[in-house]
Design a protein around this motif. Structure first.
Motif, PDB file in Angstrom:
ATOM      1  N   LYS A   1       0.818  -1.214   0.000  1.00 26.80           N
ATOM      2  CA  LYS A   1       0.000   0.000   0.000  1.00 26.80           C
ATOM      3  C   LYS A   1       0.853   1.264   0.000  1.00 26.80           C
ATOM      4  CE  LYS A   1      -3.877  -2.195   0.046  1.00 26.80           C
ATOM      5  NZ  LYS A   1      -4.722  -2.188  -1.188  1.00 26.80           N
ATOM      6  N   ARG A   2       2.042   1.170   0.624  1.00 21.55           N
ATOM      7  CA  ARG A   2       2.918   2.331   0.668  1.00 21.55           C
ATOM      8  C   ARG A   2       4.356   1.881   0.438  1.00 21.55           C
ATOM      9  NH1 ARG A   2       0.497   5.522   5.927  1.00 21.55           N
ATOM     10  NH2 ARG A   2      -1.268   6.496   4.847  1.00 21.55           N
ATOM     11  N   ILE A   3       5.035   2.602  -0.456  1.00 22.40           N
ATOM     12  CA  ILE A   3       6.424   2.300  -0.812  1.00 22.40           C
ATOM     13  C   ILE A   3       7.260   3.544  -0.565  1.00 22.40           C
ATOM     14  CG2 ILE A   3       7.997   1.672  -2.700  1.00 22.40           C
ATOM     15  CD1 ILE A   3       5.613   0.237  -4.024  1.00 22.40           C
ATOM     16  N   LEU A   4       8.407   3.356   0.067  1.00 24.80           N
ATOM     17  CA  LEU A   4       9.344   4.453   0.264  1.00 24.80           C
ATOM     18  C   LEU A   4      10.535   4.268  -0.666  1.00 24.80           C
ATOM     19  CD1 LEU A   4      10.299   6.980   1.827  1.00 24.80           C
ATOM     20  CD2 LEU A   4      11.474   5.415   3.409  1.00 24.80           C
ATOM     21  N   VAL A   5      10.828   5.304  -1.450  1.00 23.14           N
ATOM     22  CA  VAL A   5      12.014   5.336  -2.311  1.00 23.14           C
ATOM     23  C   VAL A   5      13.005   6.305  -1.688  1.00 23.14           C
ATOM     24  CG1 VAL A   5      12.915   5.866  -4.603  1.00 23.14           C
ATOM     25  CG2 VAL A   5      10.631   4.857  -4.361  1.00 23.14           C
ATOM     26  N   MET A   6      14.264   5.894  -1.582  1.00 22.44           N
ATOM     27  CA  MET A   6      15.317   6.801  -1.123  1.00 22.44           C
ATOM     28  C   MET A   6      16.355   6.967  -2.231  1.00 22.44           C
ATOM     29  SD  MET A   6      15.955   5.867   2.908  1.00 22.44           S
ATOM     30  CE  MET A   6      16.219   4.106   2.703  1.00 22.44           C
ATOM     31  N   ARG A   7      16.475   8.200  -2.718  1.00 25.34           N
ATOM     32  CA  ARG A   7      17.555   8.574  -3.625  1.00 25.34           C
ATOM     33  C   ARG A   7      17.881  10.020  -3.316  1.00 25.34           C
ATOM     34  NH1 ARG A   7      21.982   6.699  -6.415  1.00 25.34           N
ATOM     35  NH2 ARG A   7      22.984   8.729  -6.243  1.00 25.34           N
TER      36      ARG A   7
ATOM     37  N   ASP B   1       6.387   7.323  -1.918  1.00 24.27           N
ATOM     38  CA  ASP B   1       7.042   8.516  -1.378  1.00 24.27           C
ATOM     39  C   ASP B   1       8.526   8.492  -1.738  1.00 24.27           C
ATOM     40  OD1 ASP B   1       4.591   9.005  -0.251  1.00 24.27           O
ATOM     41  OD2 ASP B   1       5.257   8.846   1.838  1.00 24.27           O
ATOM     42  N   LEU B   2       9.121   9.677  -1.762  1.00 32.26           N
ATOM     43  CA  LEU B   2      10.551   9.811  -2.064  1.00 32.26           C
ATOM     44  C   LEU B   2      11.236  10.629  -0.984  1.00 32.26           C
ATOM     45  CD1 LEU B   2      13.016   9.639  -4.093  1.00 32.26           C
ATOM     46  CD2 LEU B   2      12.216  11.856  -4.968  1.00 32.26           C
ATOM     47  N   VAL B   3      12.383  10.146  -0.514  1.00 30.13           N
ATOM     48  CA  VAL B   3      13.273  10.942   0.330  1.00 30.13           C
ATOM     49  C   VAL B   3      14.426  11.414  -0.544  1.00 30.13           C
ATOM     50  CG1 VAL B   3      14.808  10.977   2.316  1.00 30.13           C
ATOM     51  CG2 VAL B   3      12.681   9.683   2.430  1.00 30.13           C
TER      52      VAL B   3
ATOM     53  N   ASP C   1       3.723  10.524  -4.284  1.00 32.50           N
ATOM     54  CA  ASP C   1       2.643  11.102  -3.489  1.00 32.50           C
ATOM     55  C   ASP C   1       3.177  12.122  -2.499  1.00 32.50           C
ATOM     56  OD1 ASP C   1       0.034   9.404  -4.117  1.00 32.50           O
ATOM     57  OD2 ASP C   1       1.741   8.035  -4.099  1.00 32.50           O
ATOM     58  N   ASN C   2       4.350  11.847  -1.946  1.00 34.93           N
ATOM     59  CA  ASN C   2       4.992  12.770  -1.018  1.00 34.93           C
ATOM     60  C   ASN C   2       6.489  12.811  -1.320  1.00 34.93           C
ATOM     61  OD1 ASN C   2       2.792  13.454   1.082  1.00 34.93           O
ATOM     62  ND2 ASN C   2       2.725  11.224   0.984  1.00 34.93           N
ATOM     63  N   VAL C   3       7.050  14.003  -1.329  1.00 37.82           N
ATOM     64  CA  VAL C   3       8.490  14.175  -1.466  1.00 37.82           C
ATOM     65  C   VAL C   3       8.997  14.720  -0.140  1.00 37.82           C
ATOM     66  CG1 VAL C   3      10.350  15.387  -2.653  1.00 37.82           C
ATOM     67  CG2 VAL C   3       8.392  14.506  -3.950  1.00 37.82           C
ATOM     68  N   ILE C   4       9.781  13.902   0.547  1.00 39.99           N
ATOM     69  CA  ILE C   4      10.323  14.261   1.851  1.00 39.99           C
ATOM     70  C   ILE C   4      11.720  14.814   1.640  1.00 39.99           C
ATOM     71  CG2 ILE C   4      10.973  13.410   4.136  1.00 39.99           C
ATOM     72  CD1 ILE C   4       8.621  11.230   2.322  1.00 39.99           C
ATOM     73  N   LYS C   5      11.909  16.090   1.951  1.00 38.90           N
ATOM     74  CA  LYS C   5      13.149  16.793   1.606  1.00 38.90           C
ATOM     75  C   LYS C   5      14.108  16.834   2.794  1.00 38.90           C
ATOM     76  CE  LYS C   5      10.579  20.227   0.149  1.00 38.90           C
ATOM     77  NZ  LYS C   5      10.161  21.544  -0.429  1.00 38.90           N
TER      78      LYS C   5
END
Length: 353
Positions: free
Chosen positions: A24-30, A58-60, A76-80
């Motif tokens: 349901k929710r995936i976190l991508v880190m790049r 989401d992306l970090v 959906d969300n970009v975490i800066k």
């Protein structure tokens, strides 16, 4: 690791349950850098297309690279992360984001960065399905991103350059305001970071003249990016071809550059972020990689080709200056060679290659 070895991808695969056959929710880190971030987009695009809007991604990412990610429609969300280029500050900002990331309760983590900060973040989020970017195998970055995402086992992804996003504003107005006459344009990008990744400005002039003589005499040549890096080269080209150059240095945001690039007929580029922007949007691209390792950096897709230094004994050296003193890996490339490669590429596409 030697250049002919491939690393195993560290991962804990996703295992569908009777309740959820997909996360349901995936976190991508790049976190960085700009070209590397862009190279993930076609594969996240493939993932997004297959999973649909019910799955949140989401992306970090570092704040200095976040603008395009916020607007491209993949996340959906970009975490800066703040801190800019300061790793210690960036680490502190990453720790400050942990409570929010825990609240998001991700099902899968795609660590496409694979550095100390991303690994600590993954550890603090608790045990869950993950995959970790293969940093060292002798494969293009895009292919390593594809394999890394596929290793977690959600759904197979491929290179997908067909983005659904249309950014606000009209880049045609910006082009027109600086002399665009409405014809298809070519982007020239002399933005290699070091001298042995730079093609002489005189060669860009000669290539442009060959193009005008042999391909389309109405073509205009667009320059994007920052004057601090490429201003001198662009000024030389513009003085030689004043009626054929559209100089947009320091005039575009990342989203505006993205739109201008993906509408281009062709890009001739040194190794830089804009080169990655071109092949990841399906634009016909020829890259001149110079001292960069071609097996890591080469563009991908049927619409691309490149010149590398891999055939030289000193090639793929990754050094900022040439030990030979003549930048041979770039200076040996002639404008007729580039035009011939473009012609061959176009013929292959026309013939369905």
């Amino acid at each position: 690791m030697t250049k002919n070895m491939q690393a195993a991808i560290a991962c804990s695969p996703w295992a569908p349950s009777q309740i959820n056959d997909q996360p349901k929710r995936i976190l991508v880190m790049r976190h960085n850098c700009f070209g590397d971030l862009i190279a993930t987009f076609p594969y996240i695009n493939s993932l997004r297309t297959q999973l649909g809007s019910d799955v949140e991604i989401d992306l970090v990412v570092c704040d200095i690279y976040s603008h395009l990610a916020e607007h491209i429609g993949l996340f959906d969300n970009v975490i800066k992360l703040g801190g800019g280029f300061n790793t210690k500050k960036r680490f502190v900002f990453s720790l400050a984001k942990i409570p929010y990331l825990l609240l998001r309760n991700y099902d899968v983590v795609l660590d496409l960065q694979n550095n100390k900060i991303s690994r600590i973040t993954r550890y603090l989020l608790g045990k869950k399905p993950y995959t970790e970017f293969d940093k060292y195998s002798p494969l293009p970055a895009g292919e390593r991103y594809r394999k890394t995402i596929n290793a977690v086992g959600i759904t197979p992804v491929e290179l997908d350059t067909h983005y659904q996003t249309h950014f606000p504003g009209n880049c045609n107005d910006l082009l027109t305001a600086h002399g665009w006459q409405g014809e298809k344009y070519v982007i020239l990008n002399p933005a290699g970071a070091y001298e042995n990744r730079n093609w002489p400005a005189e060669n860009y002039i000669a290539f442009a003249k060959l193009w005008l003589e042999n391909i389309n005499d109405a073509t205009q040549f667009v320059f994007l990016g920052h004057s601090e890096r490429i201003g001198n080269a662009v000024n030389i080209v513009q003085q030689a071809l004043p009626n054929s150059v559209i100089n947009l240095l320091d005039m575009t945001s990342e989203t505006e550059a993205f739109e201008i690039v993906r509408k281009a007929e062709f890009m001739l580029s040194e190794d830089s972020g804009l080169m990655h922007m071109a092949w990841t949007t399906g634009v016909k691209t020829i890259a001149m990689l110079g001292s960069t390792r071609a097996d890591w950096t080469q563009p991908l897709g049927k619409q691309v080709d490149f010149f590398s230094s891999s055939d030289l004994s000193c090639g793929d050296c990754m050094q900022p200056t040439c030990e030979r003193g003549d930048n041979y890996c770039m200076t040996r490339i002639t404008p007729p060679m580039v035009l011939a490669k473009y012609t061959a590429l176009t013929a292959a596409q026309t013939n369905g290659g």
